[in-house]
Scaffold this motif. Structure first.
Motif, mmCIF file in Angstrom:
data_model
loop_
_atom_site.group_PDB
_atom_site.id
_atom_site.type_symbol
_atom_site.label_atom_id
_atom_site.label_comp_id
_atom_site.label_asym_id
_atom_site.label_seq_id
_atom_site.Cartn_x
_atom_site.Cartn_y
_atom_site.Cartn_z
ATOM 1 N N MET A 182 135.376 64.673 39.351
ATOM 2 C CA MET A 182 134.576 64.633 40.566
ATOM 3 C C MET A 182 134.439 66.071 41.063
ATOM 4 O O MET A 182 135.424 66.698 41.462
ATOM 5 N N LYS A 183 133.228 66.614 41.021
ATOM 6 C CA LYS A 183 132.988 67.999 41.432
ATOM 7 C C LYS A 183 132.666 68.042 42.920
ATOM 8 O O LYS A 183 131.678 67.483 43.378
ATOM 9 N N HIS B 204 124.313 56.316 45.866
ATOM 10 C CA HIS B 204 124.727 57.664 45.464
ATOM 11 C C HIS B 204 124.874 57.819 43.951
ATOM 12 O O HIS B 204 125.464 58.789 43.485
ATOM 13 N N LEU B 205 124.337 56.883 43.190
ATOM 14 C CA LEU B 205 124.483 56.942 41.736
ATOM 15 C C LEU B 205 123.731 58.114 41.112
ATOM 16 O O LEU B 205 123.971 58.456 39.958
ATOM 17 N N ASP B 206 122.840 58.727 41.890
ATOM 18 C CA ASP B 206 122.148 59.921 41.382
ATOM 19 C C ASP B 206 123.113 61.087 41.207
ATOM 20 O O ASP B 206 122.804 62.058 40.511
ATOM 21 N N LEU C 84 131.121 63.483 38.245
ATOM 22 C CA LEU C 84 130.384 63.109 39.448
ATOM 23 C C LEU C 84 130.055 64.386 40.199
ATOM 24 O O LEU C 84 130.958 65.131 40.593
ATOM 25 N N ASP C 85 128.793 64.653 40.403
ATOM 26 C CA ASP C 85 128.365 65.886 41.050
ATOM 27 C C ASP C 85 128.272 65.672 42.561
ATOM 28 O O ASP C 85 127.199 65.494 43.118
ATOM 29 N N GLY C 86 129.419 65.675 43.201
ATOM 30 C CA GLY C 86 129.483 65.437 44.633
ATOM 31 C C GLY C 86 130.593 64.455 44.954
ATOM 32 O O GLY C 86 131.285 63.972 44.061
ATOM 33 N N PRO C 87 130.786 64.147 46.235
ATOM 34 C CA PRO C 87 131.896 63.292 46.632
ATOM 35 C C PRO C 87 131.676 61.825 46.289
ATOM 36 O O PRO C 87 130.559 61.314 46.344
#
Length: 213
Positions: A86-87, A104-106, A113-116
């Motif tokens: 998770m980035k 938030h699957l984008d 995972l690009d974001g929380p």
């Protein structure tokens, strides 16, 4: 034999990078480590993790199983477990379990995972107490992760934190029936006491209580 040699080569490169105190980008970290590497990226440095204990694995499997059943049955998003990156700002962490809401699957890439996440769950071990309770607590709070669950098998204690309007985590108590009700995972509840039973209850038994297939 080839797989063993490749794994040994990856570990050798990682140890060399750590020994040289070399800072690397998150992209370089992903390129260096494969999906089986127990490592996290923090402020350009590689942080190696210890292998999980039996009880850690058993609790993680049980919790992931009931979460997966609930989230998939109600089509709420995705449940993923470690090792999956998770980035977030300044770090790439591998929570034991994460929930990503369908909206938030984008943020979901092939290997990270690009974001929380919407929920991050850590199962505490002896060597991860400071990391989970202080470092990750602060990082997840700053990153805006709506819920952070801390599962502590050693103390047989679960703590739940929810992000408030002030962007800070606030402790959430269990209800009068000793259940935790999640806000981020719609209509999901469970009893932390299930996690302290010896042996652990079978997942089908809990799914039945939760009215899940």
């Amino acid at each position: 034999m080839m797989i063993f040699m490749e794994t040994a080569l990856i570990e050798s490169k990682i140890q060399t990078t750590i020994a040289e105190s070399k800072k690397i980008s998150y992209e370089e970290f992903l390129e260096l480590c494969d999906e089986d590497t127990l490592a996290e990226w923090v402020n350009g440095e590689i942080i190696m993790a210890s292998p999980a204990s039996t009880i850690h694995q058993e609790i993680a499997f049980l919790l992931q199983s009931i979460l997966y059943s609930h989230v998939n049955f109600h089509k709420l998003g995705k449940i993923l477990d470690a090792p999956f990156q998770m980035k977030i700002p300044y770090s790439g962490r591998e929570p034991d379990i994460i929930f990503i809401h369908s909206s938030h699957l984008d943020r979901l890439k092939k290997t990270y995972l690009d974001g929380p996440a919407d929920v991050a769950i850590e199962i505490i071990s002896e060597e991860s107490i400071n990391r989970d309770r202080i470092k990750k607590f602060n990082e997840y709070e700053s990153a805006g992760i709506p819920e952070y669950w801390l599962i502590d098998p050693m103390r047989k204690q679960a703590e739940f934190y929810r992000l408030g309007d002030d962007k800070c985590y606030h402790f959430v108590s269990l209800d009068v029936e000793s259940k935790y009700h999640s806000e981020a995972i719609q209509d999901f509840w469970f009893k932390p006491s299930w996690l302290w039973q010896d042996p652990l209850p079978p997942d089908w038994e809990i799914r039945k209580e939760l009215h899940l297939p």
